[in-house]
Design a protein around this motif. Sequence first.
Motif: not given
Lengths: 322, 252
Positions: A270-273, A288-299
């Motif tokens: 649940i948390a992952f998705f 705008k456009g930062w969403g593409e780099y969401w993994q920078i926060v996720f990591g």
Amino acid sequence: MIAALRTPRGLLTALILLVLAVLPLLTQAFDQRYLLSVGTRIVIWSIAAVSLNMILGYGGLVSFGHAVFFGIGGYAVGILSAHGVSSGWIQWPVALAVATLWAALIGALSLRTRGLYFIMITLAFAQLVYYVGGGLEAYGGDDGLNISRSRFSGLIDLRDKPSFYWLCFAALCGTLWFCGRFANSRFGYVIRGAKSNDLRMMALGFPVFRYRLAAFTISGAFGGLAGILLANEGAYVSPAMMSWVKSGDLIVIVVLGGMGTLLGPLFGAIAFFALEESLPPLLDLLRKGWGEYWQIVFGPLLVLIALYARGGIDSLLGRRAP
Amino acid sequence: MTVPLLSTDRLVKRYGGLLATDNVSIDVASGEIHALIGPNGAGKTTLVGQLTGNVAPDSGTIRFAGQDITRLPTHRRVHLGLARSFQITSVLGEFTALENVALAVQAHAGHSFRFLRDVRGDESLRGPARHCLEEVGLDARAGMPASALSHGEQRQLEIAMALAGDPSLLLLDEPMAGMGVEESQRMIAFLRALKGRRAMLLIEHDMDAVFQLADRITVLVYGRAIASGTPAEIRADEAVRRAYLGDDGMVA
């Protein structure tokens, strides 16, 4: 039962299961069809994560190729469907049998190794199947294969999203039920004991290899079930569903949620998705456009969990009842 | 003499150029305590490893209870009645003391391919386990996680786990390691009480304990058994004095 509701874990679990149980009604009421498809994927991935947790969490065996069972279950359904065998009564048992046999085979070979070697060999076997899948030109090769959903004539129509969702939810409940029994059974205690000290377990008289092989096989069978469901969810199979990235995602989900806990994989999925779906739009709001780099926060979030919450989300909910 | 319970015949184990076990022939009779002593690096651990099945000997044979067990896997040896405790405490930390022993009982209660029944209420395992805990004096600690027990208590738990299968031979790898004087004395008294009912092969550095408990002593130096006999004989043995006892002035 009632007392369990007073703990944070019990309350959260009850809430999650309740929401999951009526999710199609909620998404219909609020007209959020897309959320039902996210929910379906969460439920299917939860099944796979619970099955991985049986060996990774309870058994301490880091299998880095668990997504292969997505592929095996999925392709078994897809290939049968491509040959005109559309009955789920045939597809599903065959797919489960193939996943179980494959798990027994790779288990028998890979469980002879330990630690890093076990990780590498499970990964290698998964990659092997991945490339075989990509090479199956008759079944779409790298592009994958569109399939028609399994037919259970008269009983359930898998094209109906809510029905399919409830089927997946029932499968998840069944998987959780089994895992809960398994963890505290004689078998589960052997597997858990071998995780903390396999030499000790052998010295007590347990043929540890056999028990681990059985656990690996069971885990693969449930992984195959998740693969069957995943193929039916998108009416599509492709090698991508068993890429090593997916295997990594499954490990992340289990670790994030809490290894060796019954509900950890569910919390983790649940948390992952939720993060995967919500971080990109949130970051886009910032700029705008930062969403593409969401993994920078996720990591970094994962790093924080690994550093400060060893037991994952489950451990944040307080001590487990003994 | 009757046929010994355990016997090794010219056991050899090499690690590269190092002869870790050099033609060792020892035996343990039913009900006796046979102590194995020797300085660090004498090959005690390697020898124990071969007896338990964790290390494969290069040549020689091991017989136990009238059977050649040289090539038998560990778990099969355990089921013949050969149990061990570990030099480094190896209790299962995530389980309670009772669960640790219950697992040991379970190992001897048929196969464990049972997936659904909850083991936590299974009196057929917990009953005997509780009995074993009582025997070693740990019953008051039954519900505590094994990792929370004191070092001495964990050593006792080790013994309880080894006893759970009702073995005819106990391999005790330094049961007194890291124990205080008082705890050691208690362990010595406990092992003495067990004597006669079970044979023991005792590997121990504590010479006090060895000379108090052992019926026979074998001295291992550089992988070779240089002497074997009663405590009095060993004490009087010149070679032993030179090679071992004299060195650290531990002649009891």
